[in-house]
Design an enzyme around this catalytic site. Structure first.
Site, PDB file in Angstrom:
ATOM      1  N   GLU A   1      54.827 -20.601  -8.059  1.00 55.37           N
ATOM      2  CA  GLU A   1      53.749 -19.728  -7.565  1.00 55.37           C
ATOM      3  C   GLU A   1      53.540 -19.881  -6.051  1.00 55.37           C
ATOM      4  O   GLU A   1      53.998 -20.855  -5.441  1.00 55.37           O
ATOM      5  CB  GLU A   1      52.445 -20.022  -8.297  1.00 55.37           C
ATOM      6  CG  GLU A   1      51.929 -21.446  -8.105  1.00 55.37           C
ATOM      7  CD  GLU A   1      50.426 -21.563  -8.321  1.00 55.37           C
ATOM      8  OE1 GLU A   1      49.660 -20.877  -7.623  1.00 55.37           O
ATOM      9  OE2 GLU A   1      50.026 -22.379  -9.169  1.00 55.37           O
TER      10      GLU A   1
ATOM     11  N   SER B   1      38.949 -18.705 -15.592  1.00 58.86           N
ATOM     12  CA  SER B   1      40.131 -18.208 -14.885  1.00 58.86           C
ATOM     13  C   SER B   1      40.916 -17.191 -15.716  1.00 58.86           C
ATOM     14  O   SER B   1      41.097 -17.370 -16.931  1.00 58.86           O
ATOM     15  CB  SER B   1      41.053 -19.376 -14.545  1.00 58.86           C
ATOM     16  OG  SER B   1      42.233 -18.897 -13.964  1.00 58.86           O
TER      17      SER B   1
ATOM     18  N   LYS C   1      42.305 -30.166 -13.993  1.00 59.34           N
ATOM     19  CA  LYS C   1      41.427 -31.061 -13.238  1.00 59.34           C
ATOM     20  C   LYS C   1      40.035 -31.023 -13.808  1.00 59.34           C
ATOM     21  O   LYS C   1      39.614 -29.993 -14.323  1.00 59.34           O
ATOM     22  CB  LYS C   1      41.294 -30.534 -11.803  1.00 59.34           C
ATOM     23  CG  LYS C   1      42.385 -30.901 -10.918  1.00 59.34           C
ATOM     24  CD  LYS C   1      42.112 -30.269  -9.574  1.00 59.34           C
ATOM     25  CE  LYS C   1      43.201 -29.314  -9.225  1.00 59.34           C
ATOM     26  NZ  LYS C   1      43.665 -28.441 -10.225  1.00 59.34           N
TER      27      LYS C   1
HETATM   28  N1  PSU Z   1      44.927 -25.670  -9.317  1.00 57.53           N
HETATM   29  C1  PSU Z   1      45.535 -26.433  -8.374  1.00 57.53           C
HETATM   30  N2  PSU Z   1      46.119 -25.841  -7.311  1.00 57.53           N
HETATM   31  C2  PSU Z   1      46.123 -24.484  -7.162  1.00 57.53           C
HETATM   32  C3  PSU Z   1      45.495 -23.682  -8.173  1.00 57.53           C
HETATM   33  C4  PSU Z   1      44.907 -24.315  -9.224  1.00 57.53           C
HETATM   34  O1  PSU Z   1      45.544 -27.633  -8.483  1.00 57.53           O
HETATM   35  O2  PSU Z   1      46.669 -23.997  -6.170  1.00 57.53           O
HETATM   36  C5  PSU Z   1      45.544 -22.199  -8.036  1.00 57.53           C
HETATM   37  C6  PSU Z   1      46.578 -21.590  -9.004  1.00 57.53           C
HETATM   38  O3  PSU Z   1      47.217 -20.520  -8.353  1.00 57.53           O
HETATM   39  C7  PSU Z   1      45.722 -21.078 -10.149  1.00 57.53           C
HETATM   40  C8  PSU Z   1      44.508 -20.640  -9.388  1.00 57.53           C
HETATM   41  O4  PSU Z   1      46.320 -20.027 -10.862  1.00 57.53           O
HETATM   42  O5  PSU Z   1      44.301 -21.636  -8.414  1.00 57.53           O
HETATM   43  C9  PSU Z   1      43.294 -20.490 -10.279  1.00 57.53           C
HETATM   44  O6  PSU Z   1      42.287 -19.872  -9.547  1.00 57.53           O
HETATM   45  P1  PSU Z   1      40.979 -19.370 -10.295  1.00 57.53           P
HETATM   46  O7  PSU Z   1      40.313 -20.637 -10.746  1.00 57.53           O
HETATM   47  O8  PSU Z   1      40.215 -18.622  -9.257  1.00 57.53           O
HETATM   48  O9  PSU Z   1      41.445 -18.530 -11.441  1.00 57.53           O
HETATM   49 MN    MN Z   2      37.297 -17.963 -11.294  1.00 56.12          MN
END
Ligand code: PSU
Ligand code: MN
Length: 306
Positions: free
Chosen positions: A27, A143, A162
């Site tokens: 990604e 998410s 996490k």
């Molecule tokens: N967790 C990490 N590093 C990251 C992400 C999550 O340790 O870079 C990124 C990934 O791209 C994941 C996104 O898909 O954050 C999730 O964001 P949100 O919580 O806004 O869906």
């Molecule tokens: Mn979110």
């Protein structure tokens, strides 16, 4: 394979897919929003190297100038890393706008799965996925990654989730949506920076062969969704739970005070945790991504042989 007119495969990825060689998707939000420059670019290039050394072809995925890229060049990775958070963090709902306007986008787990699937790539390595955030019972911050895992047949190799997330609710959500959650060499969900969360996964799997067989069975049965592999951080790089949990709690407190919400939440917390741990969390983060890249490459190699 549903190739479409917005998708560009790099020459190496096109050749690998045409000849049945293993390919691993990566990604780009982890590059632009997940780590600071220049460690983000160094890590992204090192991860590609690890994938090659383990017998697969890396495909870093991003949206550049409105094109969906499966396989970025070194220059493109450098560009994503340097621009950082100026680049749109692209989730499922952003793709049509970015493509029609010819814009750039950093792909999250969600959009990396979508573009990998369009290209015909079955395995994807990353650090952590998004999930149900703590306090989601009032914020509804869940998410889109979880929804994508339910809908798109790509195996995602991560280091667990996490504790910026509510791990128990994240597992419940995945269960409701029928997403298999596998532990690599463990029955316990790893907690990203540490090996232990106290929560159980559905199955322990002990080899890349077994992972490939499980994913192939899911594909053969025509299930629409993916599979989540949680691979614990190597012991020598795992963090002290007291230190990391204190940093996470403090980061969440500051986010609340500043009113951080929506898509800014995860990048804000990652950057804050790095500062609060004096950079130690970044070192761990990098090592766990390397570890996931190795496992994903080996699994892709097994899958290509089935
Ligand atoms: N967790 C990490 N590093 C990251 C992400 C999550 O340790 O870079 C990124 C990934 O791209 C994941 C996104 O898909 O954050 C999730 O964001 P949100 O919580 O806004 O869906
Ligand atoms: Mn979110």
């Amino acid at each position: 394979m549903s190739l479409n007119k917005y998708l560009d495969l790099s020459p190496a990825v096109a050749e690998a897919l045409a000849t049945g060689k293993p390919v691993v998707a990566l990604e780009s939000t982890i590059i632009s929003h997940g780590m600071p420059y220049p460690q983000n670019v160094e890590t992204a290039l090192a991860v590609e190297k690890i994938i090659r050394e383990n017998g697969a072809v890396p495909a870093t995925i991003a949206v550049i100038g409105g094109r969906l890229k499966a396989g970025c060049t070194e220059e493109e990775i450098e560009y994503l890393g340097k621009k950082g958070t100026e680049i749109t963090k692209a989730s499922r709902r952003d793709l049509a706008m970015l493509v029609s306007r010819g814009m750039d986008g950093a792909t999250t787990v969600t959009t990396t799965m979508i573009i990998a699937h369009m290209a015909g790539i079955q395995i994807f390595a990353t650090g952590g996925i998004g999930g149900v955030h703590r306090g989601a019972e009032t914020t509804m911050d869940i998410s889109a990654d979880l929804e994508e895992l339910a809908h798109t047949p790509v195996m995602v190799v991560c280091a667990g989730a996490k504790s910026i997330l509510d791990l128990g609710l994240t597992l419940e959500y995945l269960e409701t949506h029928g997403v298999p959650v596998l532990g690599y060499g463990t029955k316990e969900l790893p907690a990203f920076y540490t090996r232990h969360s106290g929560f159980s996964v559905d199955y322990q799997v002990d080899s890349p062969e077994e992972l490939a067989a499980a994913f192939q069975a899911s594909l053969d049965m025509g299930f629409p969704g993916g599979m989540l592999v949680t691979n614990p951080i190597p012991e020598e790089y795992s963090m002290d739970p007291g230190v990391i949990n204190a940093a996470i709690d403090e980061a969440i407190r500051q986010a609340g005070e500043l009113g951080i919400h929506g898509k800014e939440t995860t990048p804000f917390l990652l950057a804050k945790i790095k500062d609060l741990t004096g950079g130690d969390s970044l070192d761990s983060n990098i090592q766990l991504v390397f570890n996931n890249a190795r496992l994903a490459a080996k699994t892709a190699a097994c899958l290509a042989k089935i």
